[in-house]
Write an enzyme that holds these catalytic residues in place. Sequence first.
Site, PDB file in Angstrom:
ATOM      1  N   GLU A 222       4.639  19.534   0.326  1.00  0.00           N
ATOM      2  CA  GLU A 222       4.242  19.177  -1.029  1.00  0.00           C
ATOM      3  C   GLU A 222       2.745  19.392  -1.173  1.00  0.00           C
ATOM      4  O   GLU A 222       2.044  19.682  -0.198  1.00  0.00           O
ATOM      5  CB  GLU A 222       4.612  17.723  -1.331  1.00  0.00           C
ATOM      6  CG  GLU A 222       3.908  16.718  -0.440  1.00  0.00           C
ATOM      7  CD  GLU A 222       4.408  15.296  -0.644  1.00  0.00           C
ATOM      8  OE1 GLU A 222       5.464  15.111  -1.278  1.00  0.00           O
ATOM      9  OE2 GLU A 222       3.731  14.368  -0.156  1.00  0.00           O
ATOM     10  N   HIS A 260       2.973  10.399  -3.503  1.00  0.00           N
ATOM     11  CA  HIS A 260       2.415  10.027  -2.213  1.00  0.00           C
ATOM     12  C   HIS A 260       0.900   9.965  -2.268  1.00  0.00           C
ATOM     13  O   HIS A 260       0.261  10.647  -3.068  1.00  0.00           O
ATOM     14  CB  HIS A 260       2.830  11.037  -1.135  1.00  0.00           C
ATOM     15  CG  HIS A 260       4.287  10.991  -0.808  1.00  0.00           C
ATOM     16  ND1 HIS A 260       4.951  12.051  -0.261  1.00  0.00           N
ATOM     17  CD2 HIS A 260       5.204  10.015  -0.939  1.00  0.00           C
ATOM     18  CE1 HIS A 260       6.217  11.738  -0.063  1.00  0.00           C
ATOM     19  NE2 HIS A 260       6.392  10.505  -0.475  1.00  0.00           N
TER      20      HIS A 260
END
Length: 307
Positions: A222, A260
């Site tokens: 990511e 995150h």
Amino acid sequence: MTLFIEHGAPVIVQGMTGHQGMTHTSRMLNAGTHVVGGVNPRKAGTSVSLHLDASDTETSLPVYATCGEAREKTGAQASVIFVPPRFAKDAMLEAIDAGIKLIVVITEGIPVADTAYCVELALQRGIRIIGPNCPGLLVPSAVGEGNDNLGIIPNGIVGSGPVGLVSKSGTLTYQLMGELADLGFTACIGVGGDPIVGTTLLEALQQFEQDDNTKAVMMIGEIGGSAEQEAARWAKEHMSKPVVAYIAGFTAPEGKQMGHAGAIISGGKGTAQDKKEALEAAGIAVGKTPAQAATLLRQALDGDGEA
């Protein structure tokens, strides 16, 4: 060899007496994980009753005062940590000092400085940390005698097979497990999405490369940081097995944290496009969607390693 943990190794749970700890300890037991007790100094000497779905009965697990006591009494080789962020550093240090060889940290929101200190100490002691802020580790049994499921990865999605999976995203871990469930996995590991983690994408690739049963690897990345680029550089020089990747976050705006703590583009660095280009330059095929990534991995297996 064994991937990350020996099958049937004794496991303790730090934070087992809390709601999340009890819930997921029951899940781990139902998966077949050999959980042998919990740690909570305030409840030492008590026990916790947990429900087992398979037999529709309850089992009772002891609660120990420290990881050292738990290891002495049970021979524990791994610990799963569910404690709140403010207690996580102490929990990790206690497990490290007890000589627990595998520490899986599910907790999110741990200060980066706390994680950095513990990860460095674990490295010096030859101890592996997985996480924090991760779904954990699942190693399906090749002999059908229960899985080693340490954390919150749903059980029953997959069985044993030739694919290794490493991911920075919990949800995408489950999605790709579902996409490739018919193939099966040697291990599924969620390394976590924080800026500093105990086990990196590169280190997971190294483990899969050394494992004879792993024939191909699915890597899920990511935005943010450079872990994917570092893994790509190593894979280009050392990986003999096909690796296929999926990168989340192509439409993420710069400077905005996306889920995150480590998933943020800063100064134009860490974009999904940058990661895609680095991976493809290393010969790693990158799917535009999870479904396409799964298709590419199937093609890699069918093509004897050519992705």
